[in-house]
Design an enzyme around this catalytic site. Structure first.
Site, PDB file in Angstrom:
ATOM      1  N   ASP A  22      -2.335  -5.525   2.137  1.00 56.05           N
ATOM      2  CA  ASP A  22      -1.958  -4.824   0.919  1.00 56.05           C
ATOM      3  C   ASP A  22      -0.489  -4.383   1.021  1.00 56.05           C
ATOM      4  O   ASP A  22       0.367  -5.192   1.383  1.00 56.05           O
ATOM      5  CB  ASP A  22      -2.892  -3.639   0.672  1.00 56.05           C
ATOM      6  CG  ASP A  22      -2.764  -3.056  -0.727  1.00 56.05           C
ATOM      7  OD1 ASP A  22      -3.346  -3.635  -1.661  1.00 56.05           O
ATOM      8  OD2 ASP A  22      -2.069  -2.043  -0.890  1.00 56.05           O
TER       9      ASP A  22
ATOM     10  N   TYR B 282       3.973   1.966  -6.197  1.00 54.93           N
ATOM     11  CA  TYR B 282       3.987   0.770  -7.039  1.00 54.93           C
ATOM     12  C   TYR B 282       5.249   0.733  -7.894  1.00 54.93           C
ATOM     13  O   TYR B 282       5.899  -0.316  -8.019  1.00 54.93           O
ATOM     14  CB  TYR B 282       2.749   0.751  -7.943  1.00 54.93           C
ATOM     15  CG  TYR B 282       1.477   0.345  -7.241  1.00 54.93           C
ATOM     16  CD1 TYR B 282       0.938  -0.921  -7.411  1.00 54.93           C
ATOM     17  CD2 TYR B 282       0.816   1.231  -6.408  1.00 54.93           C
ATOM     18  CE1 TYR B 282      -0.228  -1.298  -6.768  1.00 54.93           C
ATOM     19  CE2 TYR B 282      -0.350   0.872  -5.754  1.00 54.93           C
ATOM     20  CZ  TYR B 282      -0.869  -0.401  -5.935  1.00 54.93           C
ATOM     21  OH  TYR B 282      -2.016  -0.768  -5.292  1.00 54.93           O
TER      22      TYR B 282
ATOM     23  N   HIS C 145     -10.451  -7.638   0.903  1.00 55.24           N
ATOM     24  CA  HIS C 145      -9.139  -7.005   0.916  1.00 55.24           C
ATOM     25  C   HIS C 145      -8.973  -6.000   2.058  1.00 55.24           C
ATOM     26  O   HIS C 145      -7.892  -5.879   2.620  1.00 55.24           O
ATOM     27  CB  HIS C 145      -8.930  -6.307  -0.429  1.00 55.24           C
ATOM     28  CG  HIS C 145      -7.535  -5.833  -0.651  1.00 55.24           C
ATOM     29  ND1 HIS C 145      -6.454  -6.690  -0.735  1.00 55.24           N
ATOM     30  CD2 HIS C 145      -7.019  -4.576  -0.801  1.00 55.24           C
ATOM     31  CE1 HIS C 145      -5.355  -5.992  -0.941  1.00 55.24           C
ATOM     32  NE2 HIS C 145      -5.663  -4.706  -0.973  1.00 55.24           N
TER      33      HIS C 145
END
Length: 476
Positions: free
Chosen positions: A226, A373, A427
């Protein structure tokens, strides 16, 4: 047909951009070296590393219990929707019941303190990290930094740390001993949040390099998933002489133009261009694209207006849990969407899931984690054309978000030593299938060490040949 046109246009634009900037432009990284301060006041210089113990105050526990007792549940989920509309209401009621009646934070606090925790101030921020040295080793342990992502935490690695630091566990040998460093990304876990804007994944890379130097490691290995994949990839770009090898389980690259063309043509005859497993992930193209749109809405919110949703998630522990647990379902097994529990409990128990969520709750930093982000969007432009030239290994998880093709990785990672298709996992690989991930990490590091040994041998041979040639000329 629209999908094909869009992909073709994207491929053309990327190709033209790469053609224009065909060489690595490291000058664009100049502003990411040096010193910064991420607090409102000037940094107070302190290079000491301080032991840290996780101890939540009783008043915080009391406040949490009150909030759980006064939970206002959302309306019931629609019949037979599972997780397809988001987290299921029946599942959340079970979660809250366990959280209220059975979850023992003090017990989980002891679990988090099982490994040595530390803090040190870098660029004005208190950086938290777990640092575990090998149990015993006849050979020098290899420093390995492992970096988590969102919505995970340093706790993701608690299952794999013993396997890495004790080489006798799960089929290792004495040469497989690692010294493991697991930092919390700034603004995550127990690491301090930035007070000024601009701290993206490239800046995190610089901070973590300083951490490794502070711990006495001028050379080290990296592993990430990630956001950890982005940060460790940036570390490899910024400090290639320090990074001995980079292992990833999440793809940070885009499709190169020629591969986009291959995918488009291959849609008419997939078996001529791709193996069965890759073809199943890519085709039909419409389904692949729609799947990405279905599961990435949260990233658009967090990359644009993270503070707005941060208010609700910071005020309600159940709201925070719902937001995070939904990702643990869809990012682990997309088939779990059809089930009321999202298939989450197939891979983790309540204690494990809630401990990760509590790390976010106690620190009240869900907003700062989502800001990464937005801040990291600026990091893409200066690095998009810069290749990674350190040894790289990739563990391809069958249920990872989005497809990944070896050729896609090779366009960015120029020394891809290994590309392993793992039999199971999604993930959150280290948290879900640590036994499979540790095996791939060990195998990759062996390859990297062997390559380094061969390179050293070749360099020694070249030096010897040069020396001999020089002596021959002198003697003549």
């Amino acid at each position: 047909m629209i999908i094909y046109v869009v992909l073709a246009l994207v491929g053309l634009l990327v190709y033209l951009k790469q053609k224009k900037n065909s060489r690595d432009d490291f000058s664009s990284l100049a502003s990411y070296y040096g010193d910064h301060c991420w607090t409102a006041e000037d940094e107070v210089f302190d290079s000491e590393v301080h032991p840290f113990k996780i101890e939540i105050e009783s008043a915080q526990l009391d406040d949490f219990r009150t909030r759980i007792e006064n939970t206002r549940f959302s309306m019931p989920s629609l019949k037979d929707t599972g997780f397809t509309y988001g987290v299921n209401s029946e599942f959340m009621q079970d979660v809250v019941k366990y959280w209220r009646d059975s979850f023992d934070w003090r017990k989980q606090e002891e679990e988090l303190n099982r490994f040595p925790n530390f803090k040190t101030k870098i660029e004005g921020l208190d950086i938290h990290f777990v640092h575990v040295k090998p149990v015993s080793s006849k050979n020098q342990a290899k420093p390995l930094m492992m970096v988590h992502g969102w919505p995970g935490s340093f706790y993701e690695f608690y299952k794999i740390i013993p396997m890495l630091t004790n080489p006798t566990l799960h089929g290792g040998n004495e040469t497989d001993a690692f010294e493991v460093i697991v930092p919390s990304i700034p603004g995550f876990g127990f690491s301090q949040s930035a007070e000024v804007k601009g701290l993206g994944s490239l800046h995190c890379a610089r901070i973590f390099h300083k951490l490794m130097l502070r711990l006495g490691h001028k050379e080290y290995y990296l592993q990430g998933g990630d956001f950890g994949s982005y940060i460790t990839t940036h570390l490899s770009r910024l400090y290639p002489n320090a990074v001995k090898g980079l292992h990833l389980n999440f793809n940070t690259t885009s499709f190169p133009p020629l591969l986009i063309l291959k995918i488009l043509v291959g849609s008419f005859a997939p078996s001529l261009f791709f193996d069965k497993e890759t073809a199943n992930k890519l085709y039909p193209l419409k389904s692949m694209v729609l799947e990405q749109l279905l599961e990435t809405g949260y990233s658009h919110i967090q990359a644009t207006k993270p503070d707005t949703i941060g208010y609700s998630l910071s005020d309600s522990p159940v709201g925070l849990a719902a937001y995070i647990l939904e990702k643990f379902s869809t990012a682990t097994d997309p088939n779990g969407r059809e089930k009321n529990d999202g298939d989450i409990l197939k891979y983790w128990n309540y204690d494990e899931l809630l401990t990760n969520i509590m790390i976010y709750w106690w620190n009240g930093n869900i907003t700062s984690t989502m800001r990464l982000y937005k801040e990291s969007l600026a990091d893409h432009a200066p690095t998009s054309n810069i290749k990674v030239r350190v040894p790289v290994g990739y563990a391809s998880m069958p249920n990872e978000l989005g497809p990944c093709i070896r050729g896609q990785l090779e366009a960015t990672y120029k020394r891809l030593l290994s590309f392993t298709r793992i039999s199971e996992g999604g993930h959150f690989a280290a948290f879900q299938v640590p036994h499979l991930l540790v095996e791939d990490i060990r195998n990759f590091v062996r390859l990297a060490e062997n390559e380094k040994a061969r390179q050293s041998f070749r360099e020694a041979e070249c030096r010897q040949q040069f020396k001999q040639t020089h002596l021959d000329r002198v003697s003549q």
